[in-house]
Design a protein around this motif. Structure first.
Motif, PDB file in Angstrom:
ATOM      1  N   UNK A  97       0.807  -1.217   0.000  1.00  0.00           N
ATOM      2  CA  UNK A  97       0.000   0.000   0.000  1.00  0.00           C
ATOM      3  C   UNK A  97       0.844   1.273   0.000  1.00  0.00           C
ATOM      4  N   UNK A  98       2.169   1.149  -0.259  1.00  0.00           N
ATOM      5  CA  UNK A  98       2.941   2.337  -0.577  1.00  0.00           C
ATOM      6  C   UNK A  98       3.891   2.899   0.455  1.00  0.00           C
ATOM      7  N   UNK A  99       4.250   2.137   1.480  1.00  0.00           N
ATOM      8  CA  UNK A  99       5.274   2.617   2.415  1.00  0.00           C
ATOM      9  C   UNK A  99       6.665   2.400   1.808  1.00  0.00           C
ATOM     10  N   UNK A 100       7.508   3.418   1.925  1.00  0.00           N
ATOM     11  CA  UNK A 100       8.828   3.415   1.277  1.00  0.00           C
ATOM     12  C   UNK A 100       9.891   3.830   2.287  1.00  0.00           C
ATOM     13  N   UNK A 101      11.004   3.116   2.301  1.00  0.00           N
ATOM     14  CA  UNK A 101      12.138   3.448   3.164  1.00  0.00           C
ATOM     15  C   UNK A 101      13.234   4.147   2.358  1.00  0.00           C
ATOM     16  N   UNK A 102      13.844   5.147   2.976  1.00  0.00           N
ATOM     17  CA  UNK A 102      14.980   5.834   2.375  1.00  0.00           C
ATOM     18  C   UNK A 102      15.817   6.449   3.489  1.00  0.00           C
ATOM     19  N   UNK A 126       4.286  11.454   0.921  1.00  0.00           N
ATOM     20  CA  UNK A 126       4.093  12.103   2.216  1.00  0.00           C
ATOM     21  C   UNK A 126       5.124  11.557   3.197  1.00  0.00           C
ATOM     22  N   UNK A 127       5.722  12.440   3.979  1.00  0.00           N
ATOM     23  CA  UNK A 127       6.688  12.012   4.998  1.00  0.00           C
ATOM     24  C   UNK A 127       5.939  11.546   6.233  1.00  0.00           C
ATOM     25  N   UNK A 128       6.062  10.262   6.557  1.00  0.00           N
ATOM     26  CA  UNK A 128       5.414   9.703   7.746  1.00  0.00           C
ATOM     27  C   UNK A 128       6.229  10.019   8.994  1.00  0.00           C
ATOM     28  N   UNK A 137      14.188   7.478   6.990  1.00  0.00           N
ATOM     29  CA  UNK A 137      12.913   8.158   6.810  1.00  0.00           C
ATOM     30  C   UNK A 137      11.905   7.185   6.201  1.00  0.00           C
ATOM     31  N   UNK A 138      10.646   7.332   6.611  1.00  0.00           N
ATOM     32  CA  UNK A 138       9.567   6.500   6.091  1.00  0.00           C
ATOM     33  C   UNK A 138       8.605   7.395   5.315  1.00  0.00           C
ATOM     34  N   UNK A 139       8.364   7.036   4.023  1.00  0.00           N
ATOM     35  CA  UNK A 139       7.479   7.791   3.148  1.00  0.00           C
ATOM     36  C   UNK A 139       6.237   6.960   2.832  1.00  0.00           C
ATOM     37  N   UNK A 140       5.202   7.649   2.318  1.00  0.00           N
ATOM     38  CA  UNK A 140       3.982   6.947   1.912  1.00  0.00           C
ATOM     39  C   UNK A 140       3.461   7.576   0.630  1.00  0.00           C
ATOM     40  N   UNK A 141       3.180   6.723  -0.358  1.00  0.00           N
ATOM     41  CA  UNK A 141       2.522   7.166  -1.581  1.00  0.00           C
ATOM     42  C   UNK A 141       1.148   6.507  -1.655  1.00  0.00           C
ATOM     43  N   UNK A 142       0.220   7.188  -2.305  1.00  0.00           N
ATOM     44  CA  UNK A 142      -1.134   6.648  -2.434  1.00  0.00           C
ATOM     45  C   UNK A 142      -1.208   5.765  -3.669  1.00  0.00           C
ATOM     46  N   UNK A 143      -1.104   4.469  -3.437  1.00  0.00           N
ATOM     47  CA  UNK A 143      -1.177   3.493  -4.528  1.00  0.00           C
ATOM     48  C   UNK A 143      -1.469   2.124  -3.927  1.00  0.00           C
TER      49      UNK A 143
END
Length: 462
Positions: A97-102, A126-128, A137-143
């Motif tokens: 559901x779009x959580x991304x690590x960087x 969006x920065x979570x 950092x944990x990011x979230x995209x709507x997909x």
């Protein structure tokens, strides 16, 4: 000669085939893993008016035409008084559901974060949450139904294993580089809570935040830093272990911040001379130079001069091993510490607290002095203000001449608080203790230098 070459040719082919067979093939790994790797670009809007640097440097008027901006080597401010800073990095998708690590430094201070997927789609992220201490950092995209990476176990990763990095060095999307694990548990300056994986994988600007895979195609680390003198790859790169990263990510997802374990000690390495002065048979462990007042360590009974050898059953070989272990313990839980105190082994239990900032200490020159010819040091009494800041007594080192003090590395400004297990509260204590030191051996001396406590070996002459 021709006949010999004909006879050797099959042997050469056989050897070449054997070498080829022994090298790993990354093709399937890259095909399966690449769809879950993303390119991350950021934009930061920075206020910058023409009344600043450009008018001063070039004498430009306020209404300079837009076309003239292209003649200068720097980005000119926009008419709105803003300019844009952009950066590039990498990341990887950890949930459908779009959580991304960087890395945190990839998106730090960004006003816009855009994630480009393998299928060329671009999504605003969006920065979570972000954690500067671990640079994650944990990011979230709507997909929905996004491809994800398979997660490995960085604790079982071994030195010498093949590893593969996928990222966007210098903006070249989906570049693949390979190498081996050079070392584990590396500590870097100002990075106390990350036991880095060191590799010789080619990592360059833009790789930051991208995944490091093992040969099973599972992520074992996040490429984070390089060691370089030129700004480019030099064969030494560092990755955050995935076990550490996922613990941080879970906390960011749940609470938006990270809580770390806190013991409340200042530690230092145990050198060969210090090991001898403490009566140890080898240089290993974390030497407690200072116990923070009202800390979990103080409440559990830890003391300056203790040498921690194991934490929760894990051996502590280097002092840098201890923060890695403590930081991963959930605050409020109990931990077991094995230590050596006065040559005897001891085990204590401590309830780990929550990491917090501690005050730094300072010193000034007070009245009252004593010149020790035998040690080669001039010391002075501390005043009341210094004692309050230190929370203890001691004597201030004013100057060091040729002698044991200089050989030991004592410096002006140091505060001596303990010698050979005896507390030094004032000049009288100092005189009494040094008069009774054993001849021709190393003894531990505890000092406070620039606000930090540490032990150094003092060699007592004959």
């Amino acid at each position: 000669m021709t006949r010999i070459l004909k006879l050797l040719f099959p042997v050469v082919l056989l050897l070449a085939s054997a070498v080829h067979a022994s090298l790993p093939d990354f093709r399937d790994l890259v095909k399966e893993a690449s769809p879950a790797v993303v390119n991350i670009s950021t934009v930061q809007h920075v206020s910058a008016g023409l009344s600043g640097s450009y008018q001063q440097r070039y004498g430009l008027p306020e209404d300079v035409p837009e076309i003239f901006r292209h003649f200068f080597g720097e980005r000119m401010p926009s008419p709105r008084g803003e300019q844009e800073k952009t950066s590039l990095g990498s990341g990887f998708i950890v949930s459908h559901d779009g959580y991304i690590l960087t890395n945190n430094h990839v998106i730090k201070d960004a006003d816009e974060i855009v994630v480009r997927l393998n299928d060329r789609r671009e999504l605003e992220a969006k920065l979570i949450g972000a954690d500067e201490s671990s640079d994650l950092a944990l990011l979230k995209v709507e997909a929905d139904d996004l491809p994800i990476v398979a997660l490995g176990d960085s604790d079982v990763l071994e030195v010498g294993e093949w590893v593969v990095a996928i990222g966007s060095p210098f903006g070249f999307d989906y570049s693949v580089t390979a190498g081996i694990v050079s070392a584990k548990g590396r500590s870097l300056p100002n990075e106390n809570y990350v036991p880095f994986i060191q590799t010789d994988v080619a990592i360059n600007p833009g790789n930051s935040g991208g995944p490091l895979f093992n040969l099973n195609g599972k992520v074992v680390g996040i490429n984070s830093q390089i060691y370089t003198r030129s700004g480019g790859f030099m064969g030494v790169s560092f990755a955050i272990p995935i076990n550490v990263a996922m613990d941080v990510a879970d906390q960011l997802k749940e609470k938006g911040k990270v809580s770390r374990g806190w013991l409340g000690v200042v530690i230092q390495e145990v050198s060969k001379d210090l090991a001898e002065s403490f009566g140890l048979d080898k240089a290993a462990g974390a030497l407690v130079a200072q116990v923070v007042p009202d800390s979990p360590a103080e409440k559990a009974g830890l003391k300056s001069g203790d040498i921690i050898t194991r934490f929760n059953g894990e051996a502590i070989y280097l002092s840098s091993d201890l923060p890695h272990q403590v930081g991963r313990v959930k605050p409020g839980t109990s931990a077991r510490i094995d230590l050596v105190r006065n040559g005897k082994r001891k085990r204590i239990d401590v309830e780990i607290g929550v990491l917090s900032n501690t005050q730094t200490l300072a010193s000034n020159t007070p009245p009252g002095e004593f010149d020790s010819d035998s040690m080669g040091v001039l010391v002075a009494e501390l005043d009341d203000s210094q004692r309050r800041k230190l929370g203890s007594g001691g004597v201030l080192v004013k100057s060091v001449s040729d002698g044991p003090a200089a050989v030991s590395g004592l410096m002006p400004g140091d505060v001596i608080t303990m010698i050979h297990g005896e507390n030094i509260n004032d000049l009288d204590d100092f005189k009494q203790v040094i008069a009774g030191l054993p001849d021709d051996r190393n003894v531990p001396m505890r000092i406070i230098r620039r606000g930090a406590a540490l032990f150094i070996p003092l060699h007592v002459p004959k």
